[in-house]
Design a protein around this motif. Structure first.
Motif, short mmCIF file in Angstrom:
data_model
loop_
_atom_site.label_atom_id
_atom_site.label_comp_id
_atom_site.label_asym_id
_atom_site.label_seq_id
_atom_site.Cartn_x
_atom_site.Cartn_y
_atom_site.Cartn_z
N THR A 14 37.50 39.16 29.22
CA THR A 14 37.70 39.95 30.43
C THR A 14 37.55 41.45 30.17
O THR A 14 37.82 42.25 31.07
CB THR A 14 39.10 39.69 31.01
N SER A 15 37.13 41.82 28.98
CA SER A 15 37.10 43.24 28.62
C SER A 15 36.18 44.04 29.53
O SER A 15 36.51 45.18 29.93
CB SER A 15 36.71 43.42 27.16
N ARG A 16 35.02 43.49 29.88
CA ARG A 16 34.09 44.21 30.74
C ARG A 16 34.68 44.41 32.13
O ARG A 16 34.60 45.51 32.69
CB ARG A 16 32.75 43.45 30.82
N LEU A 17 35.27 43.36 32.67
CA LEU A 17 35.89 43.48 33.99
C LEU A 17 37.07 44.44 33.94
O LEU A 17 37.25 45.29 34.83
CB LEU A 17 36.35 42.11 34.48
N THR A 52 46.59 39.97 32.28
CA THR A 52 46.34 38.65 31.71
C THR A 52 47.60 38.14 31.01
O THR A 52 48.53 38.90 30.75
CB THR A 52 45.16 38.70 30.72
N PRO A 53 47.65 36.83 30.71
CA PRO A 53 48.86 36.26 30.10
C PRO A 53 49.33 36.97 28.83
O PRO A 53 50.51 36.89 28.47
CB PRO A 53 48.46 34.82 29.82
N GLY A 54 48.48 37.69 28.15
CA GLY A 54 48.91 38.39 26.95
C GLY A 54 49.56 39.73 27.21
O GLY A 54 50.11 40.35 26.29
N ASP A 55 49.52 40.19 28.45
CA ASP A 55 50.09 41.50 28.78
C ASP A 55 51.60 41.38 29.00
O ASP A 55 52.08 40.37 29.55
CB ASP A 55 49.43 42.07 30.03
N PRO A 56 52.37 42.39 28.61
CA PRO A 56 53.83 42.29 28.68
C PRO A 56 54.39 42.12 30.09
O PRO A 56 55.48 41.58 30.24
CB PRO A 56 54.31 43.61 28.04
N ASP A 57 53.66 42.58 31.11
CA ASP A 57 54.19 42.46 32.47
C ASP A 57 53.56 41.32 33.26
O ASP A 57 53.71 41.25 34.48
CB ASP A 57 54.01 43.78 33.23
N PHE A 58 52.89 40.39 32.56
CA PHE A 58 52.24 39.29 33.28
C PHE A 58 53.26 38.44 34.04
O PHE A 58 53.05 38.09 35.21
CB PHE A 58 51.44 38.42 32.32
N PRO A 98 47.91 31.74 37.02
CA PRO A 98 46.52 32.21 37.09
C PRO A 98 45.99 32.57 35.71
O PRO A 98 46.76 32.92 34.81
CB PRO A 98 46.62 33.45 37.99
N ALA A 99 44.68 32.51 35.56
CA ALA A 99 44.07 32.93 34.30
C ALA A 99 44.18 34.45 34.13
O ALA A 99 44.28 34.96 33.02
CB ALA A 99 42.61 32.51 34.27
N ALA A 100 44.18 35.16 35.27
CA ALA A 100 44.33 36.61 35.26
C ALA A 100 44.72 37.04 36.66
O ALA A 100 44.41 36.36 37.65
CB ALA A 100 43.04 37.29 34.82
N ILE A 101 45.39 38.17 36.76
CA ILE A 101 45.79 38.74 38.05
C ILE A 101 45.11 40.09 38.20
O ILE A 101 45.33 41.00 37.39
CB ILE A 101 47.31 38.92 38.15
N ALA A 102 44.26 40.21 39.23
CA ALA A 102 43.56 41.47 39.48
C ALA A 102 44.23 42.20 40.63
O ALA A 102 44.20 41.74 41.77
CB ALA A 102 42.09 41.20 39.81
N CYS A 103 44.88 43.32 40.30
CA CYS A 103 45.52 44.17 41.32
C CYS A 103 44.46 45.16 41.77
O CYS A 103 44.30 46.23 41.16
CB CYS A 103 46.74 44.87 40.74
N VAL A 104 43.72 44.81 42.81
CA VAL A 104 42.52 45.56 43.20
C VAL A 104 42.88 46.78 44.04
O VAL A 104 43.85 46.78 44.79
CB VAL A 104 41.53 44.66 43.94
N ARG A 160 32.37 38.27 41.74
CA ARG A 160 31.16 38.03 40.94
C ARG A 160 31.51 37.56 39.53
O ARG A 160 30.85 36.66 38.99
CB ARG A 160 30.31 39.31 40.89
N PHE A 161 32.53 38.15 38.94
CA PHE A 161 32.97 37.74 37.61
C PHE A 161 33.41 36.27 37.64
O PHE A 161 33.06 35.49 36.74
CB PHE A 161 34.12 38.62 37.15
N ALA A 162 34.18 35.91 38.65
CA ALA A 162 34.64 34.52 38.77
C ALA A 162 33.46 33.56 38.91
O ALA A 162 33.44 32.48 38.30
CB ALA A 162 35.58 34.38 39.96
N GLY A 163 32.47 33.96 39.70
CA GLY A 163 31.30 33.11 39.87
C GLY A 163 30.53 32.92 38.58
O GLY A 163 30.07 31.82 38.26
N GLU A 164 30.40 33.99 37.81
CA GLU A 164 29.68 33.92 36.54
C GLU A 164 30.38 33.03 35.53
O GLU A 164 29.75 32.43 34.65
CB GLU A 164 29.54 35.33 35.96
#
Length: 317
Positions: free
Chosen positions: A3-6, A16-22, A47-53, A64-68
Motif C-alpha cells: 500500500t506504500s504507493r497509495l 492499516t492493521p500494523g498502525d498503532p491507531d488501527f 478491513p484490509a485498510a481504512i482510507a480516511c479520504v 482504482r487501487f482496489a480494482g487493481e
C-alpha cells in the motif's frame, strides 16, 4: 498487498492493521461497539485498510487501487447502523466522514453537501440562512447513508422523503471515474442515488439538494398512554391522522420508562406562524380519545396528567 504507493499519494490518511491507531479507527467506523459485536459475535469484521479520504480525488485513487488488487470496497459516511453494515471484512474501507463541506446557493435555493455532513450540522447551517430540508430526526446521522437510504425526515407531508430533495450528485464509479449525475446526465445512476441504499453501485462524494423555506413556527404536542393501550391509541391516532394538515408529522412509539412501558403519540406542526401551528394541531385536542388518556397539550404548553407539549420558533426542527 503493498500500500506504500497509495499511502504516499493519498489526500487523507491510510490506516492499516500494523498502525498503532488501527483498532481505534476500526471501532470508530460503527455507531456503537454493539453494532459490530451484535452482528459479528466472533469479532468485528476487519478491513484490509481504512482510507480516511479528504476529497473526491482520494476516493478515485482508492477505488482504482482496489480494482487493481481485486479488493472489495466498503463505504462509510457516519456509521449509524445497528448491524455495522458499513464495515467490510477484508475490504478497502473508505471513511467519508471528512467530506463534510456545506455550500449554500441562496439565489438558486440549493446546497452542495458532503456525505459526511450530519443532520445537526446541516440544520444549523441552513437555518442560519432561513432554509431547511427534510433532515433526519437523529442529529448525528450523516447524509451519505441517510439520503441513499431514502431519508424519512421532518415535515414529510409537505417535503416528501429527503432523497426527493436530491437534484444532482457527484459520484465515483466502480471504474474510478468521477461523474456528475442528474435527471439530465447519467439518469440511471441519478435514479439509484435517490434510494438505492447500500446497493448503490458507486461512491457519492457530494450531493446537491433543493432547499425549503425554514418554517417560522415549529410546535409539538404529545400524549402518553400506558403500553397496554398501545393498540387502541394507535388506532385512534390513525383515525385522527386522516384529518390532519399535511404540515403535521404524527408519530407513535413505545418505550420503557423506569419499570413501565409507555406509548407516546406525538405530533409536530411545521407552520408559517404560531396561529397556523395551533390550528394544525387542533384536531388532536378536539378528537374523542380512548379511555384513560389525559388531556392533550399543544402550544402553548399545557394539559393534565402525563400529557405534555412544547412550542418553539424557527429552527426547532
Amino acid at each position: 498487498m503493498n500500500t506504500s504507493r497509495l499511502r504516499a499519494s493519498l489526500r487523507g490518511r491510510l490506516v492499516t492493521p500494523g498502525d498503532p491507531d488501527f483498532e481505534t479507527r476500526l471501532h470508530a467506523l460503527a455507531w456503537t461497539a454493539l453494532a459490530l459485536r451484535g452482528t459479528h459475535p466472533a469479532g468485528p469484521p476487519r478491513p484490509a485498510a481504512i482510507a480516511c479520504v479528504a476529497d473526491a480525488a482520494a476516493v478515485q485513487a482508492c477505488v482504482r487501487f482496489a480494482g487493481e488488487h481485486g479488493m472489495r470496497v466498503a463505504v462509510r459516511s457516519g456509521g449509524h447502523h445497528w448491524s455495522g453494515i458499513a464495515v467490510g471484512g477484508g475490504a478497502l474501507q473508505l471513511d467519508l466522514s471528512a467530506l463534510d463541506g456545506i455550500t449554500v446557493d441562496a439565489t438558486a435555493g440549493v446546497a452542495q453537501v458532503g456525505p459526511g455532513v450530519t443532520n445537526r450540522a446541516l440544520a444549523q447551517a441552513l437555518g442560519a440562512q432561513g432554509f431547511a430540508m427534510p433532515y433526519g430526526h437523529c442529529p448525528g446521522v450523516a447524509l451519505g447513508g441517510y439520503l441513499l437510504g431514502g431519508g424519512l425526515g421532518g415535515n414529510p407531508g409537505r417535503w416528501g422523503p429527503a432523497c426527493a430533495s436530491v437534484v444532482a450528485a457527484e459520484v465515483v464509479t466502480a471504474a474510478g471515474e468521477l461523474l456528475l449525475v442528474s435527471e439530465h446526465a447519467h439518469a440511471d445512476l441519478f435514479a439509484a442515488v435517490r434510494g438505492a441504499g447500500p446497493l448503490f453501485p458507486g461512491v457519492v462524494t457530494r450531493f446537491t439538494v433543493a432547499l425549503q423555506a425554514l418554517p417560522q413556527a415549529i410546535h409539538q404536542c404529545a400524549l402518553v398512554f400506558p403500553a397496554a393501550q398501545a393498540a387502541s391509541a394507535g388506532a385512534w391516532l390513525d383515525d385522527v391522522a386522516h384529518g390532519l394538515s399535511p404540515c403535521v408529522e404524527a408519530v407513535c412509539h413505545v418505550a420503557a420508562r423506569g419499570g413501565d412501558a409507555e406509548c407516546t403519540l406525538s405530533a409536530t406542526a411545521f407552520a408559517n406562524d404560531v396561529a397556523q401551528a395551533h390550528e394544525a394541531l387542533a384536531p388532536l385536542a378536539g378528537a374523542a380519545r380512548p379511555g384513560g388518556v389525559g388531556g392533550v397539550a399543544g402550544p402553548p404548553p399545557g394539559g393534565e396528567g402525563r400529557a405534555g407539549g412544547a412550542g418553539g420558533g424557527p429552527g426547532r426542527a
